[in-house]
Scaffold this motif. Sequence first.
Motif, PDB file in Angstrom:
ATOM      1  N   HIS A  94      -1.390  -4.394   2.817  1.00  0.00           N
ATOM      2  CA  HIS A  94      -0.103  -4.139   3.468  1.00  0.00           C
ATOM      3  C   HIS A  94       0.189  -2.641   3.417  1.00  0.00           C
ATOM      4  N   THR A  95       0.986  -2.200   4.353  1.00  0.00           N
ATOM      5  CA  THR A  95       1.452  -0.812   4.320  1.00  0.00           C
ATOM      6  C   THR A  95       2.969  -0.820   4.470  1.00  0.00           C
ATOM      7  N   ILE A  96       3.590   0.177   3.874  1.00  0.00           N
ATOM      8  CA  ILE A  96       5.039   0.317   4.010  1.00  0.00           C
ATOM      9  C   ILE A  96       5.317   1.643   4.701  1.00  0.00           C
ATOM     10  N   THR A  97       6.115   1.548   5.737  1.00  0.00           N
ATOM     11  CA  THR A  97       6.516   2.746   6.464  1.00  0.00           C
ATOM     12  C   THR A  97       8.035   2.904   6.364  1.00  0.00           C
ATOM     13  N   GLY A  98       8.473   4.120   6.530  1.00  0.00           N
ATOM     14  CA  GLY A  98       9.903   4.383   6.467  1.00  0.00           C
ATOM     15  C   GLY A  98      10.269   5.538   7.367  1.00  0.00           C
ATOM     16  N   LEU A 140       8.623   8.858   6.378  1.00  0.00           N
ATOM     17  CA  LEU A 140       8.223   9.022   4.988  1.00  0.00           C
ATOM     18  C   LEU A 140       6.712   8.831   4.891  1.00  0.00           C
ATOM     19  N   PRO A 141       6.071   9.409   3.886  1.00  0.00           N
ATOM     20  CA  PRO A 141       4.638   9.150   3.717  1.00  0.00           C
ATOM     21  C   PRO A 141       4.388   7.648   3.551  1.00  0.00           C
ATOM     22  N   VAL A 185      21.374   9.856   2.684  1.00  0.00           N
ATOM     23  CA  VAL A 185      20.388   9.654   3.735  1.00  0.00           C
ATOM     24  C   VAL A 185      20.159   8.155   3.888  1.00  0.00           C
ATOM     25  N   GLU A 186      20.064   7.706   5.130  1.00  0.00           N
ATOM     26  CA  GLU A 186      19.749   6.293   5.363  1.00  0.00           C
ATOM     27  C   GLU A 186      18.303   6.188   5.842  1.00  0.00           C
ATOM     28  N   ILE A 187      17.607   5.196   5.314  1.00  0.00           N
ATOM     29  CA  ILE A 187      16.176   5.036   5.611  1.00  0.00           C
ATOM     30  C   ILE A 187      15.903   3.594   6.012  1.00  0.00           C
ATOM     31  N   ASP A 188      15.198   3.405   7.113  1.00  0.00           N
ATOM     32  CA  ASP A 188      14.721   2.080   7.498  1.00  0.00           C
ATOM     33  C   ASP A 188      13.304   1.918   6.976  1.00  0.00           C
ATOM     34  N   LEU A 189      13.013   0.773   6.403  1.00  0.00           N
ATOM     35  CA  LEU A 189      11.731   0.543   5.737  1.00  0.00           C
ATOM     36  C   LEU A 189      11.104  -0.755   6.241  1.00  0.00           C
ATOM     37  N   THR A 190       9.783  -0.755   6.383  1.00  0.00           N
ATOM     38  CA  THR A 190       9.084  -1.932   6.898  1.00  0.00           C
ATOM     39  C   THR A 190       7.806  -2.176   6.120  1.00  0.00           C
ATOM     40  N   VAL A 191       7.618  -3.419   5.711  1.00  0.00           N
ATOM     41  CA  VAL A 191       6.349  -3.837   5.100  1.00  0.00           C
ATOM     42  C   VAL A 191       5.585  -4.613   6.170  1.00  0.00           C
ATOM     43  N   ALA A 192       4.389  -4.152   6.486  1.00  0.00           N
ATOM     44  CA  ALA A 192       3.586  -4.819   7.521  1.00  0.00           C
ATOM     45  C   ALA A 192       2.204  -5.158   6.966  1.00  0.00           C
ATOM     46  N   ASN A 193       1.607  -6.210   7.524  1.00  0.00           N
ATOM     47  CA  ASN A 193       0.245  -6.572   7.096  1.00  0.00           C
ATOM     48  C   ASN A 193      -0.788  -5.873   7.992  1.00  0.00           C
ATOM     49  N   GLU A 194      -2.054  -6.215   7.789  1.00  0.00           N
ATOM     50  CA  GLU A 194      -3.130  -5.533   8.534  1.00  0.00           C
ATOM     51  C   GLU A 194      -3.050  -5.768  10.037  1.00  0.00           C
ATOM     52  N   LYS A 195      -2.430  -6.889  10.426  1.00  0.00           N
ATOM     53  CA  LYS A 195      -2.293  -7.180  11.856  1.00  0.00           C
ATOM     54  C   LYS A 195      -1.103  -6.434  12.460  1.00  0.00           C
ATOM     55  N   GLY A 196      -0.393  -5.716  11.616  1.00  0.00           N
ATOM     56  CA  GLY A 196       0.785  -4.998  12.104  1.00  0.00           C
ATOM     57  C   GLY A 196       2.024  -5.853  12.185  1.00  0.00           C
ATOM     58  N   GLU A 197       1.946  -7.041  11.599  1.00  0.00           N
ATOM     59  CA  GLU A 197       3.102  -7.947  11.624  1.00  0.00           C
ATOM     60  C   GLU A 197       4.101  -7.546  10.536  1.00  0.00           C
TER      61      GLU A 197
END
Lengths: 137, 145
Positions: A96-100, A15-16, A112-124
């Motif tokens: 933070h960035t959110i990827t999916g 996802l964007p 549709v199933e989507i996995d989503l992640t919120v990460a900080n600037e360190k990529g954590e």
Amino acid sequence: MAIKKLDEVEFGVDLPTFIPDTSLATTTQFAKLIGWNAPRFTDHEAAKKEGLAGAMAPGVLSQGYLVAMIHNWAPVAEVQSVDTVFRAPVIADEAHTITGVVTDIDEDNAKVEIDLTVANEKGETRVFGTATVKLPR
Amino acid sequence: MDADIEEIREKYLNLNFDEKQFTIDPETTIQYAKLCGETADRFLDADHEEFQAPPAFIACLSGSRMLPKGFPRFGIGMDAGKGVECLQPVRPGSTVTGKTHLHDIYTKTGRSGRMIFVVTRIEFYDSAGNHLVNSDSRMVMRERN
């Protein structure tokens, strides 16, 4: 390009990336809106006294970001479920960035199933979740 | 499964221990949507024909109790996550009733000992009794040694 129909979705597609507004002003406004007035959500210094790295976004705000991200990608999507794991605090005023990523497509049920992640600037990874959404055929 | 957890499951799971009414304020759901970054009109425009609360909004609503009376305190509880299952839209301006029960109790054991997870579920119904949404709160308690 906004997704409008199920057949526009490909398995494994990203996802964007979504940039949530995690400013202290926003997290404070949100905390007060839902009646969570604890200083850990509104005041960096008070949060540090509780052992946090700074004021944190309420977990339910992070969950709200995930759903908003889905609607930014597919405005017509009906979110049927979203399950969120709060792994570590989302600290206000940190970027933070959110990827999916689309992990499953159920053609029969138009889901549709989507996995989503919120990460900080360190990529954590701070928060992750899974959503099931329904799309028009 | 540990015997003590099995016993607690039998005693507490799936029994309603709280009921509370909530009025869904349109201004609050719109503000919630804006702060989350929602862009879809059905969450932002009160005049939209499908105007509704964003799906995860319901997770912000808490019952009067998180745990039933007498539930054992294994340690300090921490918020481990939230889940929302949407069955029908929640309409701003309506009143909904939340009925709370324990949906699951389980453990994980790590190097620092046993952690007890408790999933509290609030089932929300509209005034006609239609089941709208389930909201799960997952609490983790690290067992005191």
